[in-house]
Design an enzyme around this catalytic site. Sequence first.
Site, mmCIF file in Angstrom:
data_model
loop_
_atom_site.group_PDB
_atom_site.id
_atom_site.type_symbol
_atom_site.label_atom_id
_atom_site.label_comp_id
_atom_site.label_asym_id
_atom_site.label_seq_id
_atom_site.Cartn_x
_atom_site.Cartn_y
_atom_site.Cartn_z
ATOM 1 N N ASP A 1 0.530 -0.996 -0.206
ATOM 2 C CA ASP A 1 0.236 -0.086 0.365
ATOM 3 C C ASP A 1 0.903 1.004 -0.186
ATOM 4 O O ASP A 1 2.349 1.051 0.398
ATOM 5 C CB ASP A 1 -0.266 -0.122 1.298
ATOM 6 C CG ASP A 1 -1.701 0.857 1.490
ATOM 7 O OD1 ASP A 1 -1.589 1.472 0.362
ATOM 8 O OD2 ASP A 1 -1.965 1.721 2.795
ATOM 9 N N GLU B 1 -8.449 14.283 7.244
ATOM 10 C CA GLU B 1 -9.362 15.391 7.384
ATOM 11 C C GLU B 1 -9.107 16.716 8.822
ATOM 12 O O GLU B 1 -9.426 17.434 8.486
ATOM 13 C CB GLU B 1 -10.290 14.927 8.019
ATOM 14 C CG GLU B 1 -12.246 14.851 7.799
ATOM 15 C CD GLU B 1 -12.680 14.539 7.563
ATOM 16 O OE1 GLU B 1 -13.084 13.641 9.141
ATOM 17 O OE2 GLU B 1 -14.886 14.554 7.067
ATOM 18 N N THR C 1 -1.941 1.901 -4.694
ATOM 19 C CA THR C 1 -2.455 2.866 -3.944
ATOM 20 C C THR C 1 -3.708 3.310 -4.636
ATOM 21 O O THR C 1 -4.173 2.723 -5.956
ATOM 22 C CB THR C 1 -1.555 3.767 -4.208
ATOM 23 O OG1 THR C 1 -1.908 4.660 -3.342
ATOM 24 C CG2 THR C 1 -1.089 3.804 -5.755
ATOM 25 N N GLY C 2 -4.564 4.040 -3.615
ATOM 26 C CA GLY C 2 -5.950 4.844 -4.188
ATOM 27 C C GLY C 2 -5.752 6.227 -4.998
ATOM 28 O O GLY C 2 -6.792 6.367 -5.918
ATOM 29 N N ARG D 1 -5.383 4.199 -8.162
ATOM 30 C CA ARG D 1 -7.064 4.449 -8.438
ATOM 31 C C ARG D 1 -7.458 2.871 -8.323
ATOM 32 O O ARG D 1 -8.796 2.822 -8.588
ATOM 33 C CB ARG D 1 -6.768 5.236 -9.476
ATOM 34 C CG ARG D 1 -6.854 6.400 -9.616
ATOM 35 C CD ARG D 1 -7.932 7.305 -8.399
ATOM 36 N NE ARG D 1 -7.417 8.686 -9.189
ATOM 37 C CZ ARG D 1 -7.716 9.416 -8.338
ATOM 38 N NH1 ARG D 1 -7.649 8.917 -7.145
ATOM 39 N NH2 ARG D 1 -7.301 11.334 -8.875
#
Lengths: 1121, 352
Positions: A384, A474, A652-653, A760
């Site tokens: 990751d 956040e 990875t995103g 993604r």
Amino acid sequence: MVVLFFSELERKLRANDREYNLSFKYATNAIKTSKYNLFTFLPLNLFEQFQRIANAYFLFLLVLQVIPQISSLSWFTTVVPLILVLTVTAAKDATDDIVSTFENVFFSLFIVNKRDRTEKWMNVQVGDIIKLENNQFVTADLMLLSSSEPLNLVYIETAELDGETNLKVRQALPVTGDLGDDIEKLADFNGEVRCEPPNNRLDRFKGVLTFAGQKYSLDNEKILLRGCTLRNTEWCFGLVLFGGPETKLMQNCGKSTFKRTSIDRLMNILVIFIFGFLAFMCSVLAIGNYMWEKNEGSQFTVFLPRLQDNPAFSSFLTFWSYVIILNTVVPISLYVSVEIIRLGNSFYIDWDRKMYFARSDTPAEARTTTLNEELGQIKYVFSDKTGTLTQNIMIFNKCTINGKCYGKIYTVDFSFNPLADTRFVFHDHALVEAVKLENPEVHTFFRLLALCHTVMAEEKKEGELFYQAQSPDEGALVTAARNFGFVFRSRTPDSISIVEMGKQHSYELLAILDFNNVRKRMSVIVRSPEGKLSLYCKGADTIIYERLHQSCSKLMDVTTEHLNEFAGDGLRTLALAYKDLDEEYFNQWIQRHHEANTALEDREGKLDELYEEIEKDLLLLGATAIEDKLQDGVPQTIEQLSKADIKIWVLTGDKQETAENIGYSCNLLREEMNDVFIISGNSLEDVRQELRNARTSMKPDAAENSVFLPEMDKVVTDEVVSGEYGLVINGHSLAYALEHSLELEFLRTACMCKAVICCRVTPLQKAQVVELVKKYKKAVTLAIGDGANDVSMIKAAHIGVGISGQEGMQAVLSSDYSFAQFRFLQRLLLVHGRWSYLRMCKFLRYFFYKNFTFTFVHFWFAFFCGFSAQTVYDEWFITLYNLMYTALPVLGMSLFDQDVNDVWSFQHPQLYVPGQLNLYFSKKSFFKCALHSCYSSLVLFFIPYAAMYDTVRDDGKDIADYQSFALLTQTCLLFAVSIQLGFEMSYWTAVTIFFVLGSLAMYFAVTFTMYSNGMFTILPSAFPFIGTARNTLSQPNVWLTIFLTSILCVLPVVTCRFLMMQLCPTINDKVSEEMLLLFVLDVFKPVETRGKIILQSRSLQSNPVTSSFRINADIIPKDGP
Amino acid sequence: HILSHYNHKHKYISLEFNVKNQLKFTNRPDNTAFTQQRLPAWQPILSAGIVIPGFVLIGLAFIGVGVALFVTSRSIQVLERDYTGDESGTPCASCANSNVQNSFGFCFPQSQGPVFFYYGLSNYFQNYRRYGTSKDDNQLYGVLKYFTSPSDNCAPYAYNSNNQPIVPCGSIANSMFNDTFKLYQTVNGTRQEVSLDGKGIAWWTDYNIKYRNPTNNPLKDAFNGTVKPIYWSKPAYELDTSDPSNNGFVNQDFLVWMRRAALPDFRKLYRRISQDKYPDGLPAGNYSLEITYNYRVYRFSGKKKVVFSNVSWMGGKNEFLGIAYLVVGSMCVFMSIVMLIVYAKFKFPDEE
């Protein structure tokens, strides 16, 4: 496990009505965590143990031994080891069980419907109303009824559930909240709940409460799950919905699958092979017995008792007799020893200081103790990015507002703002100026950041704010807004208070359109103090862009430019947008929202539709860029691992640009690579073409046979390419690439590259990629990650590693190994993994060698004793050989051995390669072991045979008798295998030396004791070998024989090894030679140069990656010692 | 699995708890050589500098020992005569057919040191498993209880056809070797008996500990109600009529027989040439051996022989050990040369 007699479709229950609830036979809250009690332990445990094939086999042997016609060995030769093995396993099971019994802690709970009575929590039943107090564990899944805090809020910590340590809020329905702590009212509460059946989804709940004729929707916000802890809340009352094994926590626990190592699988095959071989040997001997009985035995009847004069029957019996005698080829102690070795090597991981992270006081942890040696065989690492390669400490770094980019390098003074977070650093003064100038877009931008989030604020002292954020992103954004003068101060379920440039404002919170992995955005709808209705939305740029008003197109272009710039710097980006809402439309929308929210069926779908409807025609505000710093040592680790021929895939995103950039900064992609292919096609054909093109450019001749792959053999072999390549594939293309028709194409191309980055990616795709490699590659995979989105990948891979970092503990909880920093991975693999693999292989090779040698001697003797299943050795020796005489030395070797130390392992990552290729233990090396044993057993039988033939003692008395021969052979055997062990061992610690010599000493001590007068007089029939040791071992020719056999057993081994080392040295040989050279230099160089060389070798030790040593080694004249 | 999972979760909670409480480094592993796997150790490597000289040394040592063993073994005098008598032309050719007393003559050269007299049997499987277990150690230890109820191991030689217990029971005892020999030296045509010594031919431990007679006096009483083994001509308590202490289970011939052989060809000590009369060994001369031929071996194509031999420090004559040492020693030296060549060739290819 729970046995459900009916499959529950919907749960119905009524508060305070035990009879009604009992009619459904819901599970009570008692969790039977212990398997046994005092009386059932022995039978149950034994039953379980004999289900294991090895134990059952030995039980079968025991049965054979009881039959007098077959019994070739006394019963104790099997019983003693069997009891030992069973005891060890039973002790382990018992301790496990006792530990889990302690889980049943005596929590006393106040149950409302039994006034003035407290109960143990295990007696709680579905439908009871219970009271919880601050810092208590929630022990069943509850529906929150009322609480001590205003607005019926409770605060909980869910660390045990998902590992997240920030406080979360739950809120009771107002209608139940009115019950307060009035026991009378609570006891009269008779609401009925209909909800979903027990399941394992922690983040979702669906149900309806019917009370006083009204229906109320229940969702996750009103539920307290077992495993939470109540915090900052004096008390609360809850209605039990699920108890014991039906709670979501317990439903979640059973999921983990049992992993086995490739050595395990190989061992299973070998055991089957060994069984076959055993049957073969026994058949040969049975046939031999038939011939002997026919030709010789029938003539010999005068002196030999013959019960049946039937050679066929006799050979049948002999077959079974030899099954007993030769059973040592399937050693019972093998499995126990393997377990012990793995356990020991796991402890080394737990104990390793170099994998301890002081900043978070986290040691490495081997959570599974059965996979160690597989760590030495890893070929693919799936990693990751966020939190694994990076620190997951988010820093608000840059932003673009209304087409203006902020974030150049200056230090900004936040002194104008008394509520600023002093740790916050921002480098662009222009932004502060913009805020001070009351630029409306800038203000909206920060207002959005202050309003649109799920952060909780804690203000213990006036002005000292602490934010509890679920994700560090956040937190970083809200902190940024705070420092720029838009301070988020507190929230209630329907309002948010912020301080805007020093002025307190309270916004009415009308709806939260929350974040999830599919939506990739979150929105809030608020009414400002002026009464203006607005929707604020933040989310992934691609998602937001699809929902923008046309009027923003110009701004979009500028912002896109900025976004690309940010991504190029490896920053994480979010786009921000807002829109003002029409009062009338909103009222109508919120009505539909309420309906959807109380729907029992397809609630998510309906809500999604509603969200989709309102989140459109947004006005773009700008975008934020957050920096996530790389962890220490990541580039070096990746370089080391790739030198060890481990392929690293980053999943990875992130955006493609971000991921690519991180790839370069962590050394995964390198400038000197021949090419980095980027696959971003948007259709199946595009992707196929792109993959093919990539392959053609790597290896021109490979493309032609691209379609060809034999369906039978589902293993894709590695293709060698010259040069180094990288591959980057984005989420869209990956979805196509993972389709059945394209997966092989993708795999072949990807495996030719040195580095692969998938961006993604969804959690599911992560697991799919791992599964794909597992399916077609005969290679061991490792997945490393830190977040909940990595869990599927961690579970899918052969080995899962969790980073015990910031993003919760879910990954750690489902992992096999965990530690705090990515850089520890190299130590886990290159040092611990390599050693574990080496030790396990050495252990197996030696273990099979010693047992085969032991057994084959019986085989040869059979030809000289009329195939009568006469053992060569004393029965006591047979009993104790594996348990006492050879157990500790081999354990010592497999717990302490290291061919080179950790510094050298790091210096020569190539040493890792033999593990990936299965070189140390395979079918071939097993076969070699068997051949070696065959040779040794021939020596061990025929040398004593010839040496004792017709000879006598030096006083003329008998020495060629059976007992002396047995003693001689077993002593030879023990010496031979001990010396062989010495050659296997490359790291002689005091402990191992003690084990080896101690075991030999023990052998003589035990032998002399058993053959002593005392033992014989106590039990004449058990110790018939009396006096043999004294009479035999006093003879010089006996010792000469022992010496000869020992030397003859090891000479060929030494010769072969030496010649192999010279003719085709392995990487290990080369490294050990270098080590030797260094050592020799250290010792033999003249005094003046000696200090210098010691210095060099020291500096080398302190810096494992230095390469200066090679040069030194080359200067040294190669004349050896 | 549920449980282990559950435990781990608890562990983590406590871990975080510690962090919050600022208890620093509580989880840091101990820094010991053992836990950090840094135990001091010796790491031998099979380098040329050790292996080649090692081989040469071992080889030379072996050759030395081999020569010594070989020479010693050569110096031992052995005289073997097969007296199975089933083939013509062998000594005692007619023994097997006629009963009782037979004799044959032979020459014996001058011996050095005491001479031992062995009988040898071939193709005789004393190491057959069921033969070997066919005895009762408790009975032979002199426990009277087992006289009347021998162990099942002894079957079918535990009871006779009248269901009377056999003592000593079992195959081994039953098949005891019962040929007897008398040795005569022919001096000037007259036969002079050579006195043979049958004392202390069994192991000390067998005679004193492993085998014991019951304490009954006379010994015969212990055997009341039992019968002698089927093939025996005399009961156990009358094995040696000349020496009452050499009877029962501690009879030397019995003890020698009971120590069963490891291999199907074996020899067992029968007597020593009495050292009182012949302290320097047996003088050279013509001897004749008188045999009482009782033991039938030709039925299973077994062979019987008598052996006269003296011994050395390494026991009886066995040339194998000496030759083996010589061969292994030469192989070591040879291999060391091969290794040296290989080493030289691959280490210094330029100098070739």
